[in-house]
Design a protein around this motif. Structure first.
Motif, short mmCIF file in Angstrom:
data_model
loop_
_atom_site.label_atom_id
_atom_site.label_comp_id
_atom_site.label_asym_id
_atom_site.label_seq_id
_atom_site.Cartn_x
_atom_site.Cartn_y
_atom_site.Cartn_z
N GLY A 143 0.82 -1.20 0.00
CA GLY A 143 0.00 0.00 0.00
C GLY A 143 0.85 1.25 0.00
O GLY A 143 1.99 1.25 0.49
N ILE A 144 0.31 2.35 -0.56
CA ILE A 144 1.02 3.62 -0.63
C ILE A 144 0.10 4.77 -0.26
O ILE A 144 -1.12 4.70 -0.43
N TYR A 145 0.69 5.85 0.25
CA TYR A 145 -0.01 7.11 0.47
C TYR A 145 1.03 8.21 0.27
O TYR A 145 1.89 8.43 1.13
N HIS A 146 0.97 8.88 -0.88
CA HIS A 146 2.01 9.85 -1.24
C HIS A 146 1.39 11.22 -1.55
O HIS A 146 0.39 11.30 -2.27
N CYS A 147 1.97 12.26 -1.00
CA CYS A 147 1.50 13.62 -1.25
C CYS A 147 2.66 14.59 -1.03
O CYS A 147 3.80 14.17 -0.80
N ASN A 148 2.37 15.87 -1.14
CA ASN A 148 3.39 16.89 -0.90
C ASN A 148 2.68 18.21 -0.61
O ASN A 148 2.28 18.92 -1.53
N ALA A 149 2.48 18.50 0.67
CA ALA A 149 1.80 19.73 1.08
C ALA A 149 2.20 20.05 2.51
O ALA A 149 2.60 19.15 3.26
N LEU A 150 2.08 21.30 2.89
CA LEU A 150 2.35 21.67 4.28
C LEU A 150 1.16 21.38 5.18
O LEU A 150 1.28 21.33 6.39
N HIS A 151 -0.02 21.18 4.58
CA HIS A 151 -1.22 20.87 5.36
C HIS A 151 -1.47 21.97 6.41
O HIS A 151 -0.88 23.05 6.36
N ALA A 152 -2.35 21.68 7.35
CA ALA A 152 -2.65 22.64 8.41
C ALA A 152 -1.50 22.71 9.41
O ALA A 152 -0.74 21.75 9.56
N PRO A 153 -1.36 23.83 10.13
CA PRO A 153 -0.26 23.94 11.10
C PRO A 153 -0.26 22.80 12.12
O PRO A 153 0.82 22.29 12.46
N VAL A 203 7.02 16.19 12.14
CA VAL A 203 6.50 14.87 11.81
C VAL A 203 7.34 14.24 10.70
O VAL A 203 8.12 14.93 10.03
N GLN A 204 7.16 12.94 10.49
CA GLN A 204 7.88 12.26 9.43
C GLN A 204 7.38 12.69 8.05
O GLN A 204 6.21 13.02 7.89
N ASP A 205 8.29 12.74 7.06
CA ASP A 205 7.83 12.95 5.68
C ASP A 205 8.13 11.76 4.79
O ASP A 205 7.80 11.78 3.60
N VAL A 206 8.75 10.71 5.33
CA VAL A 206 8.84 9.42 4.66
C VAL A 206 8.64 8.32 5.70
O VAL A 206 9.05 8.46 6.86
N SER A 207 8.02 7.23 5.30
CA SER A 207 7.85 6.11 6.22
C SER A 207 7.69 4.81 5.44
O SER A 207 7.21 4.81 4.30
N ALA A 208 8.12 3.73 6.07
CA ALA A 208 7.95 2.39 5.52
C ALA A 208 7.62 1.45 6.68
O ALA A 208 8.29 1.50 7.72
N ILE A 209 6.61 0.63 6.49
CA ILE A 209 6.13 -0.25 7.55
C ILE A 209 5.97 -1.66 6.99
O ILE A 209 5.41 -1.83 5.89
N ILE A 210 6.42 -2.64 7.74
CA ILE A 210 6.15 -4.04 7.40
C ILE A 210 5.41 -4.67 8.56
O ILE A 210 5.92 -4.72 9.69
N LEU A 218 2.61 -11.18 4.85
CA LEU A 218 3.25 -9.87 5.01
C LEU A 218 2.38 -8.76 4.41
O LEU A 218 1.65 -8.98 3.44
N ALA A 219 2.51 -7.57 4.99
CA ALA A 219 1.94 -6.36 4.42
C ALA A 219 3.00 -5.27 4.47
O ALA A 219 3.65 -5.07 5.51
N SER A 220 3.21 -4.58 3.36
CA SER A 220 4.24 -3.56 3.25
C SER A 220 3.61 -2.24 2.82
O SER A 220 2.98 -2.17 1.75
N LEU A 221 3.76 -1.19 3.64
CA LEU A 221 3.15 0.10 3.38
C LEU A 221 4.21 1.19 3.36
O LEU A 221 5.12 1.18 4.20
N THR A 222 4.07 2.13 2.43
CA THR A 222 4.96 3.29 2.41
C THR A 222 4.13 4.57 2.28
O THR A 222 3.04 4.56 1.71
N ALA A 223 4.68 5.65 2.83
CA ALA A 223 4.01 6.95 2.73
C ALA A 223 5.06 8.04 2.67
O ALA A 223 6.19 7.87 3.15
N ASN A 224 4.70 9.17 2.05
CA ASN A 224 5.61 10.31 2.09
C ASN A 224 4.84 11.60 1.89
O ASN A 224 3.70 11.60 1.40
N ASN A 225 5.49 12.68 2.27
CA ASN A 225 4.97 14.03 2.02
C ASN A 225 6.01 14.82 1.23
O ASN A 225 6.23 16.00 1.47
N ILE A 226 6.67 14.14 0.28
CA ILE A 226 7.71 14.77 -0.53
C ILE A 226 7.49 14.48 -2.02
O ILE A 226 8.42 14.63 -2.82
#
Length: 324
Positions: A143-153, A203-210, A218-226
């Motif tokens: 699974g993935i969740y990728h974006c790039n924004a400053l979001h709310a404070p 907060v983190q802007d990259v992550s990987a989870i197993i 197994l389940a492998s997930l990654t996310a980023n805000n970059i």
């Protein structure tokens, strides 16, 4: 019975819920909205309907049947628990808390009402179709969740949002539980690579989870805000004993049956998951049954997300039963 709805919060997600309420006029009506800033609440109610309040207790006295809690987790002060104890049904946005003690207390307080958590991905037509198919067990999920924004404070401060894992990737962590059941272990790594000089961004802007199961799944997930600014890319793939599927979102997937014979299908739907979850909750209240995604699921998925965050902090694999 037409449910009288109150919304806590007046941001973007609150507007999505208000729009969903408006699409279910025979089942519910927006009666009240509560927030800290009365001018913002008035602007919200001028656009969407309802009477403005700055106090949830006053909104409860006004006479609502269902509270939709869209407030950021850091700003909640037990409003949903107060509502539940007053006999008001609940829909609480994810994450339902930033710690398990608060989450468990909320679940306990809601025992006497119908209470759902806003994991709307589960409402999607493609997601629900997979769960109805005879696919055999899922051996691997990505699974993935990728974006790039400053979001709310508040989003950028771990103490207030919990970070991207708790605030965004938690949707796909929830699908891990739906498709594969409860994992036994978690190993994750996170970092703040490109926002270290951004003020008040810890907060983190990259992550990987197993996530791992003792039987080898197994389940492998990654996310980023970059990633690409202004774009949100989400998706997941399932590899089961008799089928595979690649989901571009909750409504759309390329499904391929691999046994006993190969068969391909395209699943596509325009289902609005915000409308679907409110319609389901209204039916649960009417029929006296649990909602599709009861609030206890919010606590169970939060436990996995918190275990993943702790694993990253400690840089080691953890058994989830011992992690939180």
């Amino acid at each position: 019975m037409t449910l009288r709805v109150g919304i806590l919060g007046n941001g973007g997600i609150a507007a999505r819920h208000a729009g969903a309420v408006a699409k279910l006029p025979e089942q519910m009506t927006l009666l009240a909205v509560s927030g800290r800033n009365i001018e913002r609440v008035r602007a919200f109610t001028d656009q969407h309907a309802g009477k403005p309040f700055t106090c949830v207790e006053d909104m409860l006295d006004f006479g609502i049947d269902l509270l939709i809690d869209t407030a950021p987790p850091y700003s909640r002060a037990g409003e949903s628990m107060v509502a539940a104890k007053a006999g008001v049904h609940l829909l609480v946005e994810k994450p339902i808390a930033l710690d398990m003690a608060t989450a468990d207390a909320l679940v306990e307080s809601a025992a006497g009402v119908k209470a759902a958590v806003g994991f709307m991905y589960r409402q999607g037509e493609a997601v629900r179709r997979w769960t109805a198919e005879d696919t055999g067990p899922v051996g691997l999920m990505t699974g993935i969740y990728h974006c790039n924004a400053l979001h709310a404070p508040w989003w950028r401060v771990r103490e207030q949002s919990g970070g991207q894992v708790l605030e965004q990737l938690i949707h796909i962590i929830d699908l891990v539980r739906l498709f594969m059941g409860e994992p036994d272990t978690v190993y994750s790594r996170t970092a703040n690579l490109f926002h270290r000089e951004t003020p008040d961004y810890d907060v983190q802007d990259v992550s990987a989870i197993i996530f791992g199961w003792d039987d080898g799944r197994l389940a492998s997930l990654t996310a980023n805000n970059i990633a690409v600014p202004g774009q949100w890319v989400k998706g997941w793939s399932l590899f089961a004993k008799r089928a595979t599927a690649h989901f571009s979102d909750w409504n759309n997937a390329a499904f391929k049956r691999t046994a006993p014979e190969v068969k391909e299908e395209c699943w596509s739907s325009g289902c609005d998951p915000f409308v679907a979850q409110l319609a389901d909750l209204a039916a649960a209240i009417r029929d006296d049954r649990p909602p599709l995604v009861p609030i206890a699921e919010g606590a169970a998925t939060l436990r996995l997300a918190l275990a993943a965050v702790r694993s990253a902090d400690e840089r080691r694999e953890l058994r989830i039963a011992d992690a939180i």
